[in-house]
Design a protein around this motif. Structure first.
Motif, PDB file in Angstrom:
ATOM      1  N   ALA A  38       0.838  -1.203   0.000  1.00  0.00           N
ATOM      2  CA  ALA A  38       0.000   0.000   0.000  1.00  0.00           C
ATOM      3  C   ALA A  38       0.872   1.252   0.000  1.00  0.00           C
ATOM      4  CB  ALA A  38      -0.940  -0.006   1.199  1.00  0.00           C
ATOM      5  N   ALA A  39       1.920   1.240   0.804  1.00  0.00           N
ATOM      6  CA  ALA A  39       2.830   2.390   0.831  1.00  0.00           C
ATOM      7  C   ALA A  39       3.522   2.561  -0.514  1.00  0.00           C
ATOM      8  CB  ALA A  39       3.865   2.209   1.939  1.00  0.00           C
ATOM      9  N   LEU A  40       3.951   1.460  -1.100  1.00  0.00           N
ATOM     10  CA  LEU A  40       4.625   1.507  -2.391  1.00  0.00           C
ATOM     11  C   LEU A  40       3.683   2.000  -3.491  1.00  0.00           C
ATOM     12  CD1 LEU A  40       7.352   0.916  -3.689  1.00  0.00           C
ATOM     13  CD2 LEU A  40       6.593  -1.415  -4.062  1.00  0.00           C
ATOM     14  N   ALA A  41       2.458   1.483  -3.501  1.00  0.00           N
ATOM     15  CA  ALA A  41       1.480   1.911  -4.511  1.00  0.00           C
ATOM     16  C   ALA A  41       1.114   3.369  -4.320  1.00  0.00           C
ATOM     17  CB  ALA A  41       0.229   1.039  -4.440  1.00  0.00           C
ATOM     18  N   LEU A  42       0.957   3.776  -3.079  1.00  0.00           N
ATOM     19  CA  LEU A  42       0.575   5.157  -2.811  1.00  0.00           C
ATOM     20  C   LEU A  42       1.692   6.126  -3.187  1.00  0.00           C
ATOM     21  CD1 LEU A  42      -1.732   6.837  -1.712  1.00  0.00           C
ATOM     22  CD2 LEU A  42      -0.726   6.645   0.541  1.00  0.00           C
ATOM     23  N   LEU A  43       2.895   5.835  -2.746  1.00  0.00           N
ATOM     24  CA  LEU A  43       4.005   6.758  -3.004  1.00  0.00           C
ATOM     25  C   LEU A  43       4.474   6.711  -4.459  1.00  0.00           C
ATOM     26  CD1 LEU A  43       6.057   6.161   0.256  1.00  0.00           C
ATOM     27  CD2 LEU A  43       4.690   8.158  -0.321  1.00  0.00           C
ATOM     28  N   ALA A  44       4.849   5.533  -4.923  1.00  0.00           N
ATOM     29  CA  ALA A  44       5.396   5.428  -6.275  1.00  0.00           C
ATOM     30  C   ALA A  44       4.308   5.573  -7.336  1.00  0.00           C
ATOM     31  CB  ALA A  44       6.124   4.095  -6.448  1.00  0.00           C
ATOM     32  N   GLY A  45       3.154   4.985  -7.104  1.00  0.00           N
ATOM     33  CA  GLY A  45       2.074   5.062  -8.087  1.00  0.00           C
ATOM     34  C   GLY A  45       1.543   6.471  -8.260  1.00  0.00           C
ATOM     35  N   GLN A  46       1.333   7.151  -7.155  1.00  0.00           N
ATOM     36  CA  GLN A  46       0.824   8.522  -7.252  1.00  0.00           C
ATOM     37  C   GLN A  46       1.909   9.473  -7.748  1.00  0.00           C
ATOM     38  OE1 GLN A  46      -2.371   8.687  -7.169  1.00  0.00           O
ATOM     39  NE2 GLN A  46      -2.315   6.551  -6.549  1.00  0.00           N
ATOM     40  N   PHE A  47       3.168   9.185  -7.428  1.00  0.00           N
ATOM     41  CA  PHE A  47       4.259   9.975  -7.996  1.00  0.00           C
ATOM     42  C   PHE A  47       4.255   9.854  -9.514  1.00  0.00           C
ATOM     43  CE2 PHE A  47       8.557  10.234  -9.704  1.00  0.00           C
ATOM     44  CZ  PHE A  47       8.928  11.505  -9.284  1.00  0.00           C
ATOM     45  N   HIS A  48       4.086   8.620 -10.013  1.00  0.00           N
ATOM     46  CA  HIS A  48       4.057   8.403 -11.458  1.00  0.00           C
ATOM     47  C   HIS A  48       2.873   9.138 -12.098  1.00  0.00           C
ATOM     48  CE1 HIS A  48       4.476   6.466 -15.340  1.00  0.00           C
ATOM     49  NE2 HIS A  48       3.174   6.219 -15.285  1.00  0.00           N
ATOM     50  N   SER A  49       1.718   9.079 -11.471  1.00  0.00           N
ATOM     51  CA  SER A  49       0.537   9.751 -12.022  1.00  0.00           C
ATOM     52  C   SER A  49       0.731  11.262 -12.065  1.00  0.00           C
ATOM     53  CB  SER A  49      -0.700   9.423 -11.187  1.00  0.00           C
ATOM     54  OG  SER A  49      -0.962   8.060 -11.217  1.00  0.00           O
ATOM     55  N   THR A  50       1.257  11.820 -11.000  1.00  0.00           N
ATOM     56  CA  THR A  50       1.499  13.264 -10.951  1.00  0.00           C
ATOM     57  C   THR A  50       2.567  13.671 -11.959  1.00  0.00           C
ATOM     58  OG1 THR A  50       0.936  13.239  -8.605  1.00  0.00           O
ATOM     59  CG2 THR A  50       2.099  15.176  -9.425  1.00  0.00           C
ATOM     60  N   LEU A  51       3.635  12.895 -12.026  1.00  0.00           N
ATOM     61  CA  LEU A  51       4.701  13.180 -12.989  1.00  0.00           C
ATOM     62  C   LEU A  51       4.171  13.094 -14.418  1.00  0.00           C
ATOM     63  CD1 LEU A  51       7.784  13.706 -13.323  1.00  0.00           C
ATOM     64  CD2 LEU A  51       8.027  11.238 -13.549  1.00  0.00           C
ATOM     65  N   SER A  52       3.311  12.123 -14.687  1.00  0.00           N
ATOM     66  CA  SER A  52       2.736  11.970 -16.019  1.00  0.00           C
ATOM     67  C   SER A  52       1.928  13.204 -16.408  1.00  0.00           C
ATOM     68  CB  SER A  52       1.828  10.746 -16.079  1.00  0.00           C
ATOM     69  OG  SER A  52       2.574   9.580 -15.953  1.00  0.00           O
TER      70      SER A  52
END
Length: 120
Positions: A38-52
């Motif tokens: 959950a921490a990995l999905a929240l941090l890395a996944g949302q970082f990727h979405s924002t960066l995109s």
């Protein structure tokens, strides 16, 4: 973003189950592994979405360069976070988990949209 997170977490859980079967890895207790996922999905996944979103607005005309830069930065952040959370992940396991986080949700969303379109 919350909808994407709700899809990413089960996809990463499926990814970790597949990784554990293929590589014979042990990720510890189930609850502990789920918290880390959950921490990995929240941090890395949302970082990727924002960066995109940011790069698509800023570097839209550059197409392939923007795509490669976005995934290189996202993978680097994912790699660092996954190494901090899961100490003994091998390179192949990390790559498989990254693919599960980013591409399985897209397949799920495309499948749902296709089913809805077929129903109409």
């Amino acid at each position: 973003f919350s909808i994407l997170f709700a899809i990413q977490l089960p996809c990463m859980f499926v990814g970790i189950l597949v990784i554990s079967k293929i590589y014979g890895s042990a990720f510890g207790e189930l609850f502990s592994a789920l918290k880390k996922l959950a921490a990995l999905a929240l941090l890395a996944g949302q970082f990727h979405s924002t960066l995109s979103l940011l790069l698509d607005m800023m570097l839209g005309p550059f197409g392939l360069v923007s795509f490669m830069f976005k995934y290189a930065v996202s993978f680097t952040v994912f790699w660092v976070l996954s190494k901090k959370l899961f100490d003994e992940l091998e390179a192949g396991e990390t790559i498989a988990l990254f693919v599960a986080m980013l591409f399985l949700p897209a397949i799920v969303i495309i499948g749902v949209v296709a089913l809805l379109a077929a129903m109409l």
